[in-house]
Scaffold this motif. Sequence first.
Motif, mmCIF file in Angstrom:
data_model
loop_
_atom_site.group_PDB
_atom_site.id
_atom_site.type_symbol
_atom_site.label_atom_id
_atom_site.label_comp_id
_atom_site.label_asym_id
_atom_site.label_seq_id
_atom_site.Cartn_x
_atom_site.Cartn_y
_atom_site.Cartn_z
ATOM 1 N N THR A 166 0.878 -1.192 -0.109
ATOM 2 C CA THR A 166 0.048 0.069 0.076
ATOM 3 C C THR A 166 0.975 1.277 0.024
ATOM 4 N N LEU A 195 1.489 2.088 -3.490
ATOM 5 C CA LEU A 195 0.506 2.463 -4.381
ATOM 6 C C LEU A 195 -0.011 3.912 -3.914
ATOM 7 N N VAL A 196 0.212 4.351 -2.715
ATOM 8 C CA VAL A 196 -0.011 5.577 -2.077
ATOM 9 C C VAL A 196 0.907 6.632 -2.769
ATOM 10 N N GLU A 232 0.372 7.270 -6.738
ATOM 11 C CA GLU A 232 -0.812 8.088 -6.790
ATOM 12 C C GLU A 232 -0.433 9.615 -6.812
ATOM 13 N N THR A 279 -1.048 10.304 1.359
ATOM 14 C CA THR A 279 -1.363 11.239 0.028
ATOM 15 C C THR A 279 -2.676 11.943 0.516
ATOM 16 N N ASP A 324 -8.370 7.973 -7.880
ATOM 17 C CA ASP A 324 -7.898 6.916 -7.619
ATOM 18 C C ASP A 324 -6.809 6.381 -8.916
ATOM 19 N N GLU A 379 -3.767 5.458 -8.370
ATOM 20 C CA GLU A 379 -2.363 4.765 -7.674
ATOM 21 C C GLU A 379 -1.832 3.721 -8.379
#
Length: 436
Positions: free
Chosen positions: A175, A178-179, A182, A216, A338, A340
């Motif tokens: 995660t 991904l953050v 993004e 983020t 979204d 990401e």
Amino acid sequence: MTGTDPRRRDDGLGWVTRAVFPDERVRLTLLPAGASQPALDPADRLLARYAVVPSPARARFLLPLGPRRVTAASVWAYNALRPLRVRLPRALLGLAARTGVLQVTRPAVLTVSAGPEPAGQLTLVDHLAAHSGGARWYAAIGVRPPDPNHKPTVQLFDAAGRPRGYAKIGWNDATRELVRAEAAALAAVAPVAGVGDHPVVPRLLAAGEWSGQAVTVVEPLPADVRGVGVGEPPQVAAVLAVARRGGAPAAPQPLAGSAFLDRLRRSAAAAASDPDGTAAAGGPAAGAADPLAGRRLAAAVERLAERFEQVRVEFGHWHGDWVPWNLGRYAGRLVAWDWEHSGPEVPVGFDLAHDAFQRKLVLDGAPAASAAAAVDAQLHRLAPALGVDAERRRLIVQSYLIEMWLRTWRLAAGGAGWNPALHPALLDVIEQRGAD
């Protein structure tokens, strides 16, 4: 104080509070519904209180217990984006909060406190507020079942109940990546967002590290944004504007020698050397079913390279998760959030492939093979807009399916476990199509 610290729980409330309140100097005390709220220890500072709705065992929200208008706003915000079956209960919950009925029912309460020292911002909400002028902010926190791929989300409000931001927290390897991705994507598309056919995107307000987490924060969506219906066709012009960053089409390039193929090969080699994500995740990824999966995928990449090496295709950017539930409309413009999974140097058409694949897989509950067939059908239908012939379509579809398996592996390697809807079935589909 009496009560229990929910960070010791193994349910949704447990993992969310561990991610949002990682600092052990912050004291969390959970009191059951109907319990009297004892006075704080004189040495403690009250940082926040939250109503746990509907209950600790089935928690869905942590609603800020501050001004009533703030509590109400925390469930009314973005409600128009949700389906009717969700909107009505949330509207009623917001009304109960605004009129004081919720507080009178004495729900379970989570109290957040800290000792007098050290002073400073020990919670994410206070940290973000301090870097945005110092006014008091309140947070509404979503609660979901434990899942290493889920990211806690925090809606931020000021004392008047106005939305001030929407934060995502990356708390494990998967995660955090991904953050951060993004944040990078939003910063990159900001100059062209809303220009021409390019969708409007939330403005990036803050990004960085806090207490070991990646965070983020984006600006709130407009209050009257409305979701795109799941039955609406994809917005091809917007997809192409994203792929081309609002500019002209790029000259087609052969697959051989492309940055895209090079990345596929490197990712496949990593998967072949660590098929279960053991090295990255610190142990076998949950659900791993085939120790040779990475090698099978690497072989599929080489078959792709051999078959399509001289096929020329346009490369560009993609949103990475272009589906109706990540899209809305506001003031006549398309809005996309979204980002990401966004990235550069992929065959143009990947977002349209993803749209078809996810609609079939998620909305229809169809198997991976049927979802892949839906991609075939959509790209065939949209071929004139994309300017691709049958051979280029096959290249786009096969490389997209490989990309999706690699995404599944990366999440597993980051600690999220394997997605059972995609592994091992998607790898079987890839191999079968590569042999045709």
